[in-house]
Design an enzyme around this catalytic site. Structure first.
Site, PDB file in Angstrom:
ATOM      1  CB  CYS A   1      -0.975   0.006   1.175  1.00 55.84           C
ATOM      2  SG  CYS A   1      -0.225   0.331   2.783  1.00 55.84           S
TER       3      CYS A   1
ATOM      4  CG  HIS B   1      -2.715   4.322   7.725  1.00 55.17           C
ATOM      5  ND1 HIS B   1      -3.856   3.648   7.356  1.00 55.17           N
ATOM      6  CD2 HIS B   1      -1.832   4.147   6.711  1.00 55.17           C
ATOM      7  CE1 HIS B   1      -3.677   3.072   6.178  1.00 55.17           C
ATOM      8  NE2 HIS B   1      -2.456   3.366   5.750  1.00 55.17           N
TER       9      HIS B   1
END
Length: 673
Positions: free
Chosen positions: A423, A592
């Site tokens: 990611c 995040h």
């Protein structure tokens, strides 16, 4: 070995633009279909010609619902799709102005046509107003003096709503009134001249190429609602939804198809006819484009039958299942139901007969191609998913293995031994996805396969398979073009994970003599114990946020309070969200920071907030927001545990039912414990 599947997502082109436009329109209409159904039932029961005529309900419920309520909730849905609750409020007020403008225009012509229902206006003003509000908010984001945020937010939204309502009154009302009069006149001409069946020449091919949503929700539904409000039923609701043509072509393949297409056609027919998922028959037509003729003739015969019998639906049938069609038809009358069912039978019969002739004429050639190893049907499934613009679990079920998945073509020299879930930052969604996939790989008996997570920027040439969120796949391909790339949407229970397991198994079959490497630890090492990362103080069941942005701020505040991040980390979380959504599936989001924000992380910590009502997270319902700050991998073990919990719907329900923070900590802390 070679993975034969095709990456289905395609970008660019007028067709894709129309698809996206149609999908957006569908996103505004489909959630509000229950309201249209409720209105249709009210209309069928209480209008003067209904079984229980009631002037009060007709004048003060049926009329206002179709003229005011339905356009307003459609506008609100469109506004929320663009800018959550704030966009929805502004969009609703703006559409109210357009409705009033249309009524004013109609009042200027005594005994003239009635005011059109502002469905098209809602689909224009809803997203437009929300976009204006969102754009203006960005201009002064971060520039408002502390303590004045609420004042500015309230007044700015009110002023924008006021201005957009005036725009709706003076501009959109004029435009939509003109459009509806032109469309109404054109449709009236087709109906009066008996040419309405010719619409199938456009509708049936458009369906196969996923261009029907723009036509159906942009034109046919508004026209159908207008007609149904005047006559109690509309033929326009059946022009696209009639399941007869699809059933006819699938029955033809059942009897006269070859290979995989013949074997899968009976199951596809059940899914299509009773489930209402029309896309399941599209690959069969694409595999033999001549069948478009059968579809057009079948669709036209169904339209002609309804036109001759004067039948239609009382409200839209969505999805296009025979059950939904029959329900919408019987709401008008039993005789109307008979006529509609007759149109379905006629269209299915005509399609079946024409398709059977085409299939039998080419049967010998098709058998020869199949014997030669050609996979026309598999290619058609991949092309259908490319036309749709995204993977489909229904279409994937038509062919086996990875061939229907989001797996890019690549050649592997031997068995798969290393899988990387990548990611943007390599510390949040990738860690959780890797945990779920790792468990599946272990359960399948491939203990020698390592499954780890990385940031895309840190990818090298060593992985055999790389799994990414679909928005990031192109970036991952640029880093590692030699790997097999798999795109996923839902991190918790994506069907792509099962395809990866099957891919691993196929790689072993293709290289049976290869010596399996020694098993290695699948989970990355952690620098801190899970208890140090998630504590009771970092869990709340009483958060106050109502929007995604506010929930991200609450998660950031909790991490700041834990001493894990600096206040600037909140901006990095928003930046990450702007790049790719942190929605994980199963009611979970894990906001995040970006990879560049690691300097703002002081220690590993995780916060958990369970919200009493769903928060819209890019159109998905979220009840759990897990804020993440990772220092030297110290958060990964607890992320693995969280991923295991949220991949199990029963465990998610336990978390929803948990009475307090301690109960949630017990559930999350006990996994793999």
């Amino acid at each position: 070995m070679t993975a034969t599947a095709t990456q289905v997502e395609q970008r660019g082109g007028a067709r894709v633009a129309v698809q996206k436009f149609g999908t957006f329109l569908s996103g505004m209409i489909m959630p509000n279909i229950p309201a249209l159904i409720a209105w249709g039932i009210l209309t069928a029961l209480f209008i003067p010609d209904g079984p229980f005529p009631n002037g009060g309900i007709t004048d003060f419920v049926v009329g206002p619902v179709i003229h005011y309520l339905l356009p307003l909730i459609i506008a609100n849905t469109g506004g929320r799709m663009v800018y959550d609750q704030r966009g929805g409020i502004v969009a609703t007020v703006a559409t109210g102005g357009a409705i009033g403008g249309a009524d004013y225009i109609a009042s200027l012509v005594p005994d003239g046509p009635s005011s059109p229902h502002m469905f098209i206006g809602a689909m224009i003003l809803g997203p437009l107003s929300a976009w204006v509000m969102k754009s203006l908010d960005r201009l002064w984001d971060g520039k408002i003096r502390a303590g004045f945020e609420m004042l500015v937010n309230m007044f700015s939204a009110g002023i924008v709503a006021f201005l957009m309502a005036l725009f709706g009154f003076f501009v959109i009302a004029q435009v939509v009134t003109f459009i509806m009069r032109v469309l109404g006149g054109a449709v009236g001409f087709l109906v009066d001249s008996g040419l309405l069946p010719l619409a199938s020449i456009i509708i049936e091919p458009a369906k196969v190429f996923f261009l029907n949503n723009a036509l159906n929700h942009g034109v046919l539904t508004p026209l159908g609602v207008q007609q149904a409000s005047e006559t109690g039923q509309s033929i326009f609701f059946l022009l696209e939804a009639n399941p007869g043509p699809g059933l006819g072509v699938l029955l033809a393949f059942t009897f006269f198809g070859v290979g995989v297409s013949r074997a899968t056609a009976p199951g596809a027919a059940i899914i299509h006819f009773f489930g209402g998922i029309h896309e399941v028959y599209f690959p069969y037509v694409l595999a033999k484009p001549q069948l478009l003729l059968a579809m057009i003739l079948g669709g036209a015969s169904g339209v002609a039958t309804n036109a001759i019998l004067g039948t239609g639906l009382g409200f839209p049938a969505a999805p296009g299942s025979i059950i939904a069609v029959a329900t919408a038809a019987v709401s008008v009358s039993v005789m109307n139901l008979v006529g509609v069912l007759a149109s379905v039978v006629v269209s299915a019969t005509v399609t079946f007969l024409v398709a059977s002739v085409i299939l039998r004429a080419s049967r010998k050639r098709d058998l020869e191609r199949e014997a030669a190893g050609a996979d026309d049907f598999g290619a058609a499934v991949a092309q259908t998913q490319a036309n749709k613009g995204k993977d489909s679990s229904v279409l994937s079920g038509l062919v086996g293995g990875a061939a229907a998945g989001g797996v890019a073509t690549a050649t592997l020299a031997g068995p798969i031994t290393k899988i990387v879930f990548a990611c943007d930052a390599g510390m949040g969604s990738s860690a959780m996805g890797a945990s779920v996939l790792r468990n599946k790989i272990k359960q399948a008996g491939f203990g020698d396969v390592t499954v780890t997570n990385l940031a895309i920027a840190n990818l090298d040439q060593s992985p055999d398979v790389i799994v990414t969120q679909k928005e990031l796949t192109d970036r991952a391909k640029q880093r590692t073009p030699g790997a097999v790339h798999v795109s996923v949407d839902n991190f918790m229970n994506s069907p792509r994970y099962d395809e990866v397991v099957q891919l691993v198994a196929q790689s072993r079959e293709a290289a049976p003599a290869a010596e399996a490497p020694a098993a290695s630890a699948a989970a990355p090492a952690t620098a801190a114990a899970a208890d140090d990362v998630l504590t009771l103080e970092r869990i709340t069941v009483t958060p106050t946020a109502l929007t995604k942005d506010a929930a991200i701020q609450e998660a950031a505040d909790a991490l700041v309070a834990a001493g894990a991040v600096t206040p600037a980390y909140a901006d990095a979380m928003r930046e990450r969200e702007a790049t790719v959504s942190t929605y994980m599936g199963n009611l979970l989001a894990i906001p995040h920071g970006t990879n560049e924000a690691k300097g703002e992380v002081l220690a590993s910590a995780i916060s958990v907030a369970r919200y009493p009502a769903p928060i819209s997270w890019d159109g998905n319902d979220v009840r759990f927001v897990v804020g993440i700050a990772g220092k030297d991998g110290g958060h990964l073990e607890i992320l693995a545990k969280i991923a295991t919990v949220f991949s199990d719907e029963a465990e998610v329900q336990r978390l929803l039912d948990a009475p307090d923070e301690q109960a949630i900590l017990d559930i999350l802390g006990a996994v793999n414990g």
